[in-house]
Scaffold this active site. Structure first.
Site, mmCIF file in Angstrom:
data_model
loop_
_atom_site.group_PDB
_atom_site.id
_atom_site.type_symbol
_atom_site.label_atom_id
_atom_site.label_comp_id
_atom_site.label_asym_id
_atom_site.label_seq_id
_atom_site.Cartn_x
_atom_site.Cartn_y
_atom_site.Cartn_z
ATOM 1 N NE ARG A 13 12.302 14.672 -20.017
ATOM 2 C CZ ARG A 13 13.299 15.556 -19.921
ATOM 3 N NH1 ARG A 13 13.260 16.491 -19.012
ATOM 4 N NH2 ARG A 13 14.320 15.501 -20.738
ATOM 5 C CG ASP A 503 -25.180 -6.866 13.077
ATOM 6 O OD1 ASP A 503 -25.312 -6.676 14.296
ATOM 7 O OD2 ASP A 503 -24.511 -6.114 12.327
#
Ligand code: ADQ
Length: 730
Positions: A13, A503
């Site tokens: 609203r 990695d």
């Protein structure tokens, strides 16, 4: 705001309600927590407010629509969204108030799950998104409010990737057990994650939300920060404040003074208990009436000496549970007044209507006690307003422990709204509380409310939104853009002595548990082989895995290997990095075993110089708790034993101090005068590699997130594409 960006506030609203009465259009400022709260704030910005006008579009023609739009823009800085009667029925009365509201307020028995309501919710969120797009510029600040618009953040994010989007939920966020009941729970969460900042009233709601995000979407967080793709999202608590000065000064206002006098005349010297709520089953109105009745029964001396003013604001009157509640309240009031009332004393004064500010403030002012017994309440502003109106004056607040406001109003008398005896006793205690004690309790709360008022709340939210954006920019600043990648490849091509450190899990392949699932695919093997075969390259893979596994996978390639985070290294033959002990395992293993037994899905891996507790497959909340407990348990022991406790990706590893990937990498770094050093990794254990590299090295973290690496790439796929260019470059 110093820049030219607009602040666009979006809520179901607007702060203005449009009505059509007898063919004429009327405008008036709406009541309610949000409109009241933001009203003073939004006018001070270059801002615009978008929301539903409150009138259904079927009731107005095109000309009226245009004139309403112009009037709202010119006089109220607002932009209306027109909803049809059907939208209001299915979206607002439907999904918002029959599905979300009951679930989020712990009333699952009232919730309906209906696909057509959900479809309407999606549709109306799109309508809002289209409306925002008509006024928004790419870098604007958009602040979306409340549960009606939970899909809007993502709808807008897709169209405005650079906008700052904040979302604030005014109602509680429920625990996972409740939230999961909604069939479209994932879509709702995804919708919210379009925002940069997601705010709640309390830290509990933040926690519940993060748990749902983790369990349903797998999103992890660090101190409330979630990284999704290349975006940073912050989740935090901002307890909404009130317009303190307005209530503090209210009693000086002549209109309020007159009203106070009037009420006093009618009340005489009776004590006044005040109750103010919207008509809602979450507010516990029946519970407080029942407790008041019990209070009169137990304390007959108060008969005739106390008045309970029950102010109920009409709300959602077309939803069945609200109509039923209204009937129940009417009956309960009738019953109590019938039972205890006399010809010259009516215990409950019942008002079912909205009141103008001066009348509400007068009621706050004359009341001795405010009784708030919400069964659930996001915040509850009435309790704060009552305290603010009591400057230097007495008054006792009795507050439900289920209201968000309780976090800041701990000096009130706190009650469990389901405990009628406790509420009745609280009323008695409040009646008897010495005036000085009332004032001193109120003073502490007033200081807090005065300090964190609604303007501070709103500013705080917007400041945090800016900070998240800055942080995202910082992370983004390190992303390996195509230009940066070209420079890197250029350096690679020009160099002759290259050290390339990689990695394995999470960097070259996705995380998997067993070696069988994680073994390198043929494409990867082919690429690594090609890179290793270039005479100018020295390729090293440093991993947490056992040396046997690495040997099996890569033993035949011409590359260096580091296993068990560098406890073992292989140039030609496997060698221990330093003399290491493993007799400590006898002491640590039983601890890990007891965790394994109590944590279904977890297991222990034994490496030569380390013990690892894996919890990838464990229920996520349990996993977090157990991981924390285990770390605490281990820390006491391990320092004396010369061990380190390391947290990796869903693992906790115990190993000798001084063993880390960085130390292993130093072995290779010191070998030659490299003219190109490259390293890529993804988790905390790889930070040890990044830390030992020379400044000019090209270090890359896979995934966004804080890292010492110079650059980030978003995914494993991106890193492999980059390595492919190494393979191709000559
Ligand atoms: P509400 O459920 O509407 O708000 P609340 O926080 O108490 O609940 O706000 C009500 C507001 O309406 C107050 O500012 C009060 O002054 C006003 N009001 C109450 N009775 C009135 C009356 N008779 N006439 C006129 N005005 C009246 C939702 C959540 C709450 C959360 C707020 C704000 O349900 O938990 O605190 O949003 O985030």
């Amino acid at each position: 705001m110093s820049d030219t960006r607009k602040l666009i506030i979006v809520s179901n609203r607007m702060p203005v309600t449009v009505e059509k009465k007898k063919g004429e259009i009327h405008f008036h400022q709406s009541a309610g927590g949000l409109a009241t709260g933001l009203g003073s704030f939004y006018r001070s910005y270059n801002s615009i407010w978008l929301g539903w006008s409150g009138i259904s579009s079927d009731r107005i023609n095109r000309k009226e629509r245009e004139s309403i739009t112009t009037k709202l823009a010119n006089d109220f800085g607002s932009y209306p969204i027109f909803l049809s009667k059907k939208d209001v029925e299915l979206y607002y009365r439907g999904f918002c108030n029959r599905t979300i509201w009951p679930i989020f307020h712990y009333f699952p028995q009232y919730a309906v799950y209906d696909k057509s309501l959900w479809e309407s919710y999606k549709y109306v969120n799109k309508l809002f998104s289209n409306a925002v797009m008509k006024v928004a510029k790419p870098n604007d600040i958009i602040w979306i409010h409340d549960y009606h618009l939970m899909l809007l953040p993502m709808l807008l994010r897709k169209k405005l990737p650079n906008a700052s989007i904040g979302f604030f939920l005014h109602i509680p966020f429920p625990s996972f057990e409740l939230f999961r009941l909604i069939p479209w729970r994932k879509e709702i969460l995804n919708g919210l994650f379009g925002a940069d900042l997601i705010g709640f009233h309390t830290y509990d709601y933040v926690r519940y939300f993060l748990i749902s995000a983790y369990r349903l979407l797998g999103y992890e967080h660090t101190y409330g920060q979630v990284i999704v793709g290349n975006r940073v999202i912050k989740v935090d608590a901002f307890p909404m404040g009130i317009d303190y000065a307005k209530f503090d000064k209210a009693t000086l206002n002549p209109k309020v003074k007159r009203e106070v006098k009037n009420i006093h005349k009618n009340v005489n010297d009776r004590k006044v208990i005040l109750s103010v709520d919207r008509l809602d089953y979450s507010k516990g109105v029946l519970q407080k009436l029942d407790a008041f009745s019990l209070f009169l029964e137990k304390n007959p001396e108060y008969k005739g000496k106390v008045i309970f003013i029950l102010l109920v604001v009409p709300s959602r009157t077309k939803v069945e549970h609200y109509r039923l509640l209204k009937r129940q309240i009417d009956e309960s009031v009738g019953e109590i007044n019938g039972k205890y009332g006399t010809l010259d004393w009516m215990p409950i004064w019942y008002l079912y209507r909205s009141l103008p500010f001066h009348r509400l403030a007068a009621l706050y002012s004359v009341s001795d006690i405010a009784l708030i017994t919400s069964l659930r309440d996001g915040m509850n502003l009435v309790s704060k307003e009552f305290i603010a109106t009591k400057r230097n004056r007495h008054g006792v607040l009795i507050l439900s422990e289920m209201a968000g406001a309780v976090e800041e109003l701990g000096e009130a008398i706190i009650v469990n709204p389901n405990n009628r005896e406790e509420i009745a006793e609280a009323l008695e205690k409040a009646m008897k509380m010495p005036i000085e004690e009332q004032i001193s309790r109120n003073k502490i709360m007033q200081r807090r409310l005065q300090h964190y008022n609604v303007v501070k709340w709103a500013n705080d939210f917007i400041d945090s939104l800016h900070k998240v954006k800055e942080q995202e920019q910082k992370l983004y600043a390190k992303v390996l853009t195509p230009e940066r990648e070209d420079k890197l490849i250029n350096a690679y091509v020009k160099s002759n002595n290259r050290l390339i450190i990689l990695d394995y899990d999470g960097t070259l392949v996705p995380f998997a548990g067993s070696p069988e699932e994680a073994k390198p695919d043929s494409k990867l093997m082919k690429m690594l082989k090609a890179i290793a075969n270039d005479k100018r390259n020295t390729l090293v893979i440093v991993s947490g895995r056992k040396k046997e596994t690495l040997e099996k996978w890569f033993g035949k390639l011409n590359i260096g290997l580091g296993a068990e985070h560098g406890a073992w290294i292989k140039e030609k033959e496997w060698d221990m990095i330093a003399p290491l002990r493993n007799d400590w395992k006898i002491r640590i293993r039983p601890i890990l075993e007891s965790y394994m037994d109590r944590t279904p899905g977890s297991f222990i891996e034994e490496k030569e110089f380390s013990l690892v507790w894996h919890y990838r497959k464990v229920n996520s909340e349990l996993a977090l708790t157990r991981a924390r407990e285990l770390k605490d348990d281990l820390l006491h022991l391990t320092t004396n034993l010369g061990l380190n406790v390391l947290e990796g990706n869903k693992v906790i590893e115990v190993r000798n101090i001084g063993v880390n990937k960085g130390r292993a990498v130093l072995k290779w770094l010191s070998k030659k005068d490299w003219d190109f050093v490259f390293a890529a990794g993804d988790d905390l254990t790889d930070e040890d590699i990044f830390a030992v590299l020379p400044k000019e090295a090209y270090s890359i973290k896979v995934g966004l997130g804080i890292s010492q690496a110079r650059f980030n790439v978003e995914s494993i796929k991106d890193l492999r594409l980059l390595l492919k260019r190494f393979e191709k470059a000559v």
